[in-house]
Design an enzyme around this catalytic site. Sequence first.
Site, PDB file in Angstrom:
ATOM      1  N   HIS A  73       0.836  -1.192   0.000  1.00  7.65           N
ATOM      2  CA  HIS A  73       0.000   0.000   0.000  1.00  7.65           C
ATOM      3  C   HIS A  73       0.878   1.251   0.000  1.00  7.65           C
ATOM      4  CE1 HIS A  73      -3.616  -2.287   0.832  1.00  7.65           C
ATOM      5  NE2 HIS A  73      -3.085  -2.801   1.927  1.00  7.65           N
ATOM      6  N   HIS A 126      -4.265  -0.034  -5.450  1.00  2.00           N
ATOM      7  CA  HIS A 126      -5.629  -0.508  -5.224  1.00  2.00           C
ATOM      8  C   HIS A 126      -6.698   0.558  -5.482  1.00  2.00           C
ATOM      9  CE1 HIS A 126      -3.050  -3.088  -2.514  1.00  2.00           C
ATOM     10  NE2 HIS A 126      -3.491  -3.917  -3.452  1.00  2.00           N
TER      11      HIS A 126
END
Length: 139
Positions: A73, A126
Site C-alpha cells: 500500500h 488498489h
Amino acid sequence: MKLIAASLRRLTLAVLTVLLVVSSFAVFTPTASAETYTIKLGTDKGLLKFEPSKLTIKPGDLIEWLNNKVPPHNVLFDPAKNPTKSKALAASLSHSKLQLNPGQKVTTTFPADAPTGDYVFYCAPHRGAGMTGKITVQG
C-alpha cells in the site's frame, strides 16, 4: 510617615503576590496540542479499504498510516481534489513509496496553515478497487 511607608510595603507585597499567582496560571496552563490519528491501510478483515476512510482533523494534526492487511500500500493525495489544487501540497502530504510489510508506519502532518476543506487520497495499487479516502480539515 512610618505608618504610610509600612502600608505601602504591605500593599506592594500583596500586589506582587497576586501577580505571581496569576502569572503562574499562565505558565502552567496547557497549550493546545495537535492530535494524532491512525488510518489503517487495509481493513482488519482484509478488505482493500482505508479504515477509517473518512476523517475530520484540524490544521497541525498528524496522521499515522499503518500498513495493516493485503500489502503493498501507499498513500497519495490527489492534487485536483484538495482545496488549493496544489501539486506541491499534495506531494508533501503523500507517501508514494510502497509499504510492503504489515505493521509499517509512515506519518503525515497537515501544516498549521493548511487550508480548510476536503483532501482526497488513495492507494495507487488498489485505487481501481476503490481504496480511496477523504480527510476534512476544519479550522
